[in-house]
Write a protein that holds these residues in place. Sequence first.
Motif, PDB file in Angstrom:
ATOM      1  N   PHE A 167     -45.669  -2.436  26.111  1.00  0.00           N
ATOM      2  CA  PHE A 167     -45.749  -1.749  24.807  1.00  0.00           C
ATOM      3  C   PHE A 167     -44.377  -1.686  24.109  1.00  0.00           C
ATOM      4  O   PHE A 167     -44.123  -2.399  23.126  1.00  0.00           O
ATOM      5  CB  PHE A 167     -46.359  -0.365  25.037  1.00  0.00           C
ATOM      6  N   ILE A 168     -43.458  -0.898  24.655  1.00  0.00           N
ATOM      7  CA  ILE A 168     -42.156  -0.742  23.980  1.00  0.00           C
ATOM      8  C   ILE A 168     -41.378  -2.056  24.040  1.00  0.00           C
ATOM      9  O   ILE A 168     -40.748  -2.475  23.057  1.00  0.00           O
ATOM     10  CB  ILE A 168     -41.339   0.405  24.627  1.00  0.00           C
ATOM     11  N   GLY A 169     -41.455  -2.721  25.196  1.00  0.00           N
ATOM     12  CA  GLY A 169     -40.715  -3.976  25.376  1.00  0.00           C
ATOM     13  C   GLY A 169     -41.070  -4.999  24.312  1.00  0.00           C
ATOM     14  O   GLY A 169     -40.189  -5.694  23.780  1.00  0.00           O
ATOM     15  N   PHE A 226     -51.055   0.414  25.607  1.00  0.00           N
ATOM     16  CA  PHE A 226     -52.223   0.206  26.452  1.00  0.00           C
ATOM     17  C   PHE A 226     -53.133   1.439  26.409  1.00  0.00           C
ATOM     18  O   PHE A 226     -52.633   2.574  26.473  1.00  0.00           O
ATOM     19  CB  PHE A 226     -51.767  -0.075  27.895  1.00  0.00           C
ATOM     20  N   PRO A 227     -54.464   1.215  26.302  1.00  0.00           N
ATOM     21  CA  PRO A 227     -55.364   2.359  26.058  1.00  0.00           C
ATOM     22  C   PRO A 227     -55.651   3.218  27.292  1.00  0.00           C
ATOM     23  O   PRO A 227     -56.795   3.505  27.625  1.00  0.00           O
ATOM     24  CB  PRO A 227     -56.644   1.677  25.553  1.00  0.00           C
ATOM     25  N   MET A 275     -59.210   4.624  20.676  1.00  0.00           N
ATOM     26  CA  MET A 275     -60.265   3.737  21.192  1.00  0.00           C
ATOM     27  C   MET A 275     -61.600   4.481  21.245  1.00  0.00           C
ATOM     28  O   MET A 275     -62.635   3.963  20.802  1.00  0.00           O
ATOM     29  CB  MET A 275     -59.865   3.260  22.593  1.00  0.00           C
ATOM     30  N   ASN A 276     -61.563   5.720  21.734  1.00  0.00           N
ATOM     31  CA  ASN A 276     -62.817   6.462  21.862  1.00  0.00           C
ATOM     32  C   ASN A 276     -63.354   6.929  20.512  1.00  0.00           C
ATOM     33  O   ASN A 276     -64.570   7.050  20.335  1.00  0.00           O
ATOM     34  CB  ASN A 276     -62.643   7.620  22.848  1.00  0.00           C
ATOM     35  N   LEU A 277     -62.457   7.132  19.558  1.00  0.00           N
ATOM     36  CA  LEU A 277     -62.913   7.436  18.190  1.00  0.00           C
ATOM     37  C   LEU A 277     -63.646   6.227  17.617  1.00  0.00           C
ATOM     38  O   LEU A 277     -64.735   6.360  17.045  1.00  0.00           O
ATOM     39  CB  LEU A 277     -61.709   7.753  17.297  1.00  0.00           C
ATOM     40  N   VAL A 317     -57.497  -6.663  26.487  1.00  0.00           N
ATOM     41  CA  VAL A 317     -56.650  -6.031  27.513  1.00  0.00           C
ATOM     42  C   VAL A 317     -57.465  -5.162  28.480  1.00  0.00           C
ATOM     43  O   VAL A 317     -56.954  -4.760  29.526  1.00  0.00           O
ATOM     44  CB  VAL A 317     -55.500  -5.183  26.890  1.00  0.00           C
ATOM     45  N   ARG A 318     -58.723  -4.923  28.132  1.00  0.00           N
ATOM     46  CA  ARG A 318     -59.545  -4.084  29.023  1.00  0.00           C
ATOM     47  C   ARG A 318     -60.313  -4.970  30.005  1.00  0.00           C
ATOM     48  O   ARG A 318     -61.397  -5.440  29.721  1.00  0.00           O
ATOM     49  CB  ARG A 318     -60.493  -3.212  28.215  1.00  0.00           C
TER      50      ARG A 318
END
Length: 351
Positions: free
Chosen positions: A12-14, A191-192, A201-203, A331-332
């Motif tokens: 993520f940050i990388g 990442f979720p 994601m859930n919304l 990614v999931r």
Amino acid sequence: MRRVWVTGGAGFIGSHLVRWLVRHYPHWAIHTLDALTYAGHLANLEDLQGAPNHHFHQVNIADRAALEALWESVPPDWIFHLAAESHVDRSILSPLDFVHTNIVGTAVLLELARHRWTDKTDKLFYHVSTDEVYGSLGEEGYFTEETPYAPRSPYAASKAAADHLVRAYGHTYGLPYIISNCGNNYGPYQFPEKLIPLTIMNLIERQPIPVYGKGENMRDWIYVEDHVRAIIRLAEQAPRGRTYLISAQNVRRNREVVELLCDLYDALRGTKDSRRLIRFVQDRPGHDYRYALQPSSTLLDLGWQPEVDFHEGLRQTLEWYQTHQSWLNAVRTSAYHTYYQKQYAHRLSSS
Ligand code: NAD
Ligand code: TYD
């Protein structure tokens, strides 16, 4: 020409840091080193495909032989070290993975730097760390650079150990280093599994949103690109051999963050009932209550300040996830679904 390694550059940050470096420093050679664990994805760097100053290497930072070989062919001048196991809940489930990557992996990198950087001119080992090393606050107060370390989760303890190793190498071998400790990041490509992307994601999928305990815990949030700009500023201009705190001074209760996201989603989509998805579930074991950081005066003196307001940052992040649902699906993996079940099925069924 400066050659830069970014470990964890597909995370993520990388990935935001790599993107920034590739775009703003066309004459530098940027090398991303990443093991591509569940949290690392080449898709996070997709827009850099074909960039002549970017190179990717799939490598585990705890694999000394592989790192030695890489150092032979592309020795770095600067190392930005971000590779880590980064999720507290996973550290509660599997602490040894955190010891291996965050402590052993950091030690392997430090050993290479110690032996290979015989001439330390213009060398830099930049270690990206977290506010969680300082433990947990009550209702008042802030962490400062002087706050004693008191990590309380396996993740925080492994990052604290890594910080201590970096400082010890600075003190004992003269390693030119910077450590920065930052609060909770949010933004695209996260990442979720972390609170904000999991809520979004859930919304989107109209699934229950799990909030631990009563949602009263507080975190100090920062937009990921504000963090990246602080890292660059410190690497370019700050004195070596010191620790800096990075914060947008934006402390919020989890409940407020989740409700804000629900309301933003409703405003964007014309729905009205998103808050109904919130479920208060069984708390995280050893859950730290509050993090809040006093940003380092050196960082402020260097002219850094956060640019992205929290509401605007959340709105941009929400929109990014809405328009990148293919990323979210890619990614999931099945391992992610197994993790999700393990982490949430019992919590949600008894909420
Ligand atoms: P992330 O989990 O999204 O990414 C970690 C990256 O490291 C992934 O690409 C993964 O593949 C890679 N990696 C993991 N183990 C590795 C290994 N053994 N060898 C090589 N690569 C490996 O994490 P993030 O949120 O981007 O965090 C990056 C760094 O910033 C971490 O060191 C973390 O402790 C620190 N940090 C994160 C936050 C935050 O809010 N996310 C806040 C402060 C500090
Ligand atoms: P998280 O994003 O995991 O970051 P960290 O634990 O490193 O601060 O969690 C942020 C806060 O949100 C933390 O207080 C735990 C809480 N949380 C939930 O309430 N529900 C969740 O599903 C998750 C992942 C976190």
